[in-house]
Scaffold this active site. Sequence first.
Site, PDB file in Angstrom:
ATOM      1  N   ARG A   1      14.307 -17.111  -1.682  1.00 36.96           N
ATOM      2  CA  ARG A   1      14.639 -16.802  -0.247  1.00 36.96           C
ATOM      3  C   ARG A   1      15.352 -15.687   0.448  1.00 36.96           C
ATOM      4  NH1 ARG A   1      15.648 -22.824  -1.393  1.00 36.96           N
ATOM      5  NH2 ARG A   1      13.812 -23.762  -0.667  1.00 36.96           N
TER       6      ARG A   1
ATOM      7  N   LYS B   1       8.632  -3.951   7.359  1.00 38.63           N
ATOM      8  CA  LYS B   1       7.547  -4.973   7.156  1.00 38.63           C
ATOM      9  C   LYS B   1       6.991  -4.278   6.111  1.00 38.63           C
ATOM     10  CE  LYS B   1       5.022  -4.323  11.584  1.00 38.63           C
ATOM     11  NZ  LYS B   1       3.154  -3.472  11.936  1.00 38.63           N
TER      12      LYS B   1
ATOM     13  N   GLU C   1       1.106  10.997   9.815  1.00 35.63           N
ATOM     14  CA  GLU C   1       1.931   9.531  10.264  1.00 35.63           C
ATOM     15  C   GLU C   1       2.702  10.580  11.524  1.00 35.63           C
ATOM     16  OE1 GLU C   1       1.505   6.564  10.582  1.00 35.63           O
ATOM     17  OE2 GLU C   1       0.397   5.895   8.843  1.00 35.63           O
TER      18      GLU C   1
ATOM     19  N   LYS D   1      10.491   6.080  14.889  1.00 36.16           N
ATOM     20  CA  LYS D   1      10.495   4.749  14.805  1.00 36.16           C
ATOM     21  C   LYS D   1      11.529   3.470  14.844  1.00 36.16           C
ATOM     22  CE  LYS D   1       8.070   1.891  11.376  1.00 36.16           C
ATOM     23  NZ  LYS D   1       7.329   1.739  10.044  1.00 36.16           N
TER      24      LYS D   1
ATOM     25  N   GLU E   1       6.622  -7.194  16.229  1.00 32.68           N
ATOM     26  CA  GLU E   1       5.461  -6.572  17.396  1.00 32.68           C
ATOM     27  C   GLU E   1       5.354  -7.391  18.873  1.00 32.68           C
ATOM     28  OE1 GLU E   1       3.257  -4.151  14.183  1.00 32.68           O
ATOM     29  OE2 GLU E   1       1.402  -4.538  16.351  1.00 32.68           O
TER      30      GLU E   1
ATOM     31  N   ARG F   1       6.147  -2.044  19.615  1.00 32.62           N
ATOM     32  CA  ARG F   1       6.296  -1.511  18.579  1.00 32.62           C
ATOM     33  C   ARG F   1       4.455  -1.150  17.884  1.00 32.62           C
ATOM     34  NH1 ARG F   1       9.353  -3.584  12.790  1.00 32.62           N
ATOM     35  NH2 ARG F   1       7.764  -2.396  11.582  1.00 32.62           N
TER      36      ARG F   1
ATOM     37  N   ASN G   1       0.937   1.901  16.285  1.00 31.76           N
ATOM     38  CA  ASN G   1      -0.601   1.696  15.650  1.00 31.76           C
ATOM     39  C   ASN G   1      -2.021   2.939  16.453  1.00 31.76           C
ATOM     40  OD1 ASN G   1      -0.169  -0.338  13.656  1.00 31.76           O
ATOM     41  ND2 ASN G   1      -0.005  -1.927  16.129  1.00 31.76           N
TER      42      ASN G   1
ATOM     43  N   HIS H   1      -4.845   4.167  14.432  1.00 31.72           N
ATOM     44  CA  HIS H   1      -5.110   3.070  13.316  1.00 31.72           C
ATOM     45  C   HIS H   1      -6.595   1.540  13.523  1.00 31.72           C
ATOM     46  CE1 HIS H   1      -0.724   4.324  12.037  1.00 31.72           C
ATOM     47  NE2 HIS H   1      -1.082   3.955  11.048  1.00 31.72           N
TER      48      HIS H   1
ATOM     49  N   HIS I   1      -8.200   1.755  10.264  1.00 34.47           N
ATOM     50  CA  HIS I   1      -8.619   0.845   9.301  1.00 34.47           C
ATOM     51  C   HIS I   1     -10.082   0.422   9.156  1.00 34.47           C
ATOM     52  CE1 HIS I   1      -4.249  -0.932  10.588  1.00 34.47           C
ATOM     53  NE2 HIS I   1      -4.059  -0.140   9.670  1.00 34.47           N
TER      54      HIS I   1
ATOM     55  N   HIS J   1      -4.953   6.747   3.825  1.00 35.52           N
ATOM     56  CA  HIS J   1      -4.420   6.426   4.699  1.00 35.52           C
ATOM     57  C   HIS J   1      -3.960   7.277   5.912  1.00 35.52           C
ATOM     58  CE1 HIS J   1      -2.791   3.098   7.277  1.00 35.52           C
ATOM     59  NE2 HIS J   1      -1.691   3.754   7.351  1.00 35.52           N
TER      60      HIS J   1
HETATM   61  N1  NAD Z   1       5.316  -1.122   5.981  1.00 33.54           N
HETATM   62  C1  NAD Z   1       4.911  -0.489   6.931  1.00 33.54           C
HETATM   63  O1  NAD Z   1       5.780  -0.530   7.813  1.00 33.54           O
HETATM   64  C2  NAD Z   1       3.835   0.762   6.264  1.00 33.54           C
HETATM   65  C3  NAD Z   1       3.947   1.481   7.315  1.00 33.54           C
HETATM   66  C4  NAD Z   1       2.569   2.600   6.775  1.00 33.54           C
HETATM   67  C5  NAD Z   1       1.781   2.344   5.652  1.00 33.54           C
HETATM   68  N2  NAD Z   1       1.911   1.248   5.003  1.00 33.54           N
HETATM   69  C6  NAD Z   1       2.125   1.251   3.772  1.00 33.54           C
HETATM   70  O2  NAD Z   1       2.081   2.080   2.703  1.00 33.54           O
HETATM   71  C7  NAD Z   1       1.219   2.364   1.700  1.00 33.54           C
HETATM   72  C8  NAD Z   1       0.795   3.790   1.268  1.00 33.54           C
HETATM   73  O3  NAD Z   1       1.870   4.606   1.215  1.00 33.54           O
HETATM   74  P1  NAD Z   1       1.592   6.172   0.195  1.00 33.54           P
HETATM   75  O4  NAD Z   1       0.369   7.011   0.535  1.00 33.54           O
HETATM   76  O5  NAD Z   1       3.111   6.367  -0.293  1.00 33.54           O
HETATM   77  O6  NAD Z   1       1.020   5.311  -1.159  1.00 33.54           O
HETATM   78  P2  NAD Z   1       1.098   5.340  -2.637  1.00 33.54           P
HETATM   79  O7  NAD Z   1       2.781   4.550  -2.513  1.00 33.54           O
HETATM   80  O8  NAD Z   1      -0.294   5.024  -3.027  1.00 33.54           O
HETATM   81  O9  NAD Z   1       1.828   7.259  -2.723  1.00 33.54           O
HETATM   82  C9  NAD Z   1       0.387   7.836  -2.119  1.00 33.54           C
HETATM   83  C10 NAD Z   1       0.839   8.454  -3.824  1.00 33.54           C
HETATM   84  O10 NAD Z   1       1.668   8.985  -4.397  1.00 33.54           O
HETATM   85  C11 NAD Z   1       2.302   9.429  -5.604  1.00 33.54           C
HETATM   86  N3  NAD Z   1       3.959  10.111  -5.239  1.00 33.54           N
HETATM   87  C12 NAD Z   1       4.927   9.283  -4.565  1.00 33.54           C
HETATM   88  N4  NAD Z   1       5.646  10.020  -4.038  1.00 33.54           N
HETATM   89  C13 NAD Z   1       5.901  10.720  -5.510  1.00 33.54           C
HETATM   90  C14 NAD Z   1       6.302  11.613  -5.461  1.00 33.54           C
HETATM   91  N5  NAD Z   1       7.397  12.115  -5.140  1.00 33.54           N
HETATM   92  N6  NAD Z   1       6.143  12.908  -6.392  1.00 33.54           N
HETATM   93  C15 NAD Z   1       4.631  12.583  -6.426  1.00 33.54           C
HETATM   94  N7  NAD Z   1       3.696  11.759  -6.502  1.00 33.54           N
HETATM   95  C16 NAD Z   1       4.115  10.846  -5.689  1.00 33.54           C
HETATM   96  C17 NAD Z   1       1.653   7.903  -5.771  1.00 33.54           C
HETATM   97  O11 NAD Z   1       1.790   7.568  -7.188  1.00 33.54           O
HETATM   98  C18 NAD Z   1       0.563   7.623  -5.301  1.00 33.54           C
HETATM   99  O12 NAD Z   1      -0.270   8.340  -6.238  1.00 33.54           O
HETATM  100  C19 NAD Z   1      -0.637   1.862   2.350  1.00 33.54           C
HETATM  101  O13 NAD Z   1      -0.262   0.630   1.234  1.00 33.54           O
HETATM  102  C20 NAD Z   1      -0.141   1.308   3.646  1.00 33.54           C
HETATM  103  O14 NAD Z   1      -0.720   0.449   3.519  1.00 33.54           O
HETATM  104  C21 NAD Z   1       3.261   0.463   5.010  1.00 33.54           C
END
Ligand code: NAD
Length: 367
Positions: free
Chosen positions: A123, A145, A187, A228, A238, A242, A246, A249, A253, A267
């Site tokens: 939990r 999130k 972003e 942020k 949100e 918040r 978006n 976004h 999406h 993304h």
């Molecule tokens: N929780 C939130 O508030 C929030 C906000 C925005 C996005 N997201 C989520 O985040 C995700 C996207 O995140 P992302 O772009 O980091 O994706 P990811 O985690 O897939 O990383 C992107 C790529 O970079 C590589 N990578 C990461 N760090 C590295 C490093 N230091 N050196 C070499 N390669 C590296 C990974 O292996 C991957 O291939 C999505 O699922 C999205 O929905 C969440």
Amino acid sequence: MTVDTVHVDLPGRAYDVRIGPGLIARAAAEIAPLLHRPRVAIVTEETVAGLHLAPLQDALRGEGIESAALILPPGEATKGWPQFTRTVEWLLDRQVERGDIVVALGGGVIGDLVGFAAAVVRRGVRFVQVPTSLLAQVDSSVGGKTGINTPQGKNLVGAFHQPALVLADTSALATMPARDFLSGYGEVVKYGLLGDADFFAWLEDNGPRLRDDDSALIHAVKRSVQMKADIVMRDETEQGDRALLNLGHTFCHALEATTGYSDRLLHGEGVAIGCVLAFETSARLGLCAQEDPSRLRAHLAAMGMKTDLADIPGDLPGPLALVDLMGQDKKVVDGQLRFVMARGIGDAFVTADVPREVVAQVLADAG
Ligand SMILES: NC(=O)c1ccc[n+]([C@@H]2O[C@H](COP(=O)([O-])OP(=O)(O)OC[C@H]3O[C@@H](n4cnc5c(N)ncnc54)[C@H](O)[C@@H]3O)[C@@H](O)[C@H]2O)c1
């Protein structure tokens, strides 16, 4: 080495986001104050593990902190039920207790999945985000999130679960592939666009050299995290402000859904194109100056980023089909699609008052 701190001051769940080079190497000193016993469970993925896991484990071992690591496959497909179940059961097998710390080492995929696992194991156990992608450092690791994707859509299952600490080691970004780095930059630009015109102007001057200039990179990460954090402190779950995060976004999406969340469109690339479309729509509605979308396009182009629908490889559905896909967005409230529009660069607001025909026309013109 200087480390900057952004404090996320949520009542009962306050934490620090530490930003700077070399934080993985000094993770033990940062994490130790949170530990009840000298052991942590680390969850990461193959690509990041190959680059940054050994330095993290060595650093912890050096201070007598034992660690075990679960290494998942890389990529968005990991953020689903099968790897989630695997992670939860691994944490239980490791006998992670309520007082222990789980470490999420990786990009947004790992941060979201591990944060959600930490939210439900016993939990709720505490977790530390060690974001290694630019997107994760400026966005997903902060704000609590967490969640996974299901066949019904992205991020539809999850929880609000704030980390106990975020260690954004800016030197870890040096190993990022150029395309992923630029996707994260989408972003960063968004923050300037939604609430800080001076930051946008600073990015116009400094964005192209972020990878070569440590202090500029640290400033960009810090300003993004600060923005942020400020928004999350005003509206954690949100109910209002918040939603400004978006910006771009709703368009993004729809584009991600139609490109199958694949390599065709990352993304942050979708966010950048979505921001252009949001500014085009705002200009079309007379909300902002006609020059604003052109200025944004020029900056993204100078960064070598995608700016238009035509930059996405392969065929896309027509404008009306894209508008229908936007209707699937989580941001639909009482059947009404809500958009983030702008009165200018640095001045975004949320509204449901955007005619469908105008959005369709903007999409038709961007094709
Ligand atoms: N929780 C939130 O508030 C929030 C906000 C925005 C996005 N997201 C989520 O985040 C995700 C996207 O995140 P992302 O772009 O980091 O994706 P990811 O985690 O897939 O990383 C992107 C790529 O970079 C590589 N990578 C990461 N760090 C590295 C490093 N230091 N050196 C070499 N390669 C590296 C990974 O292996 C991957 O291939 C999505 O699922 C999205 O929905 C969440």
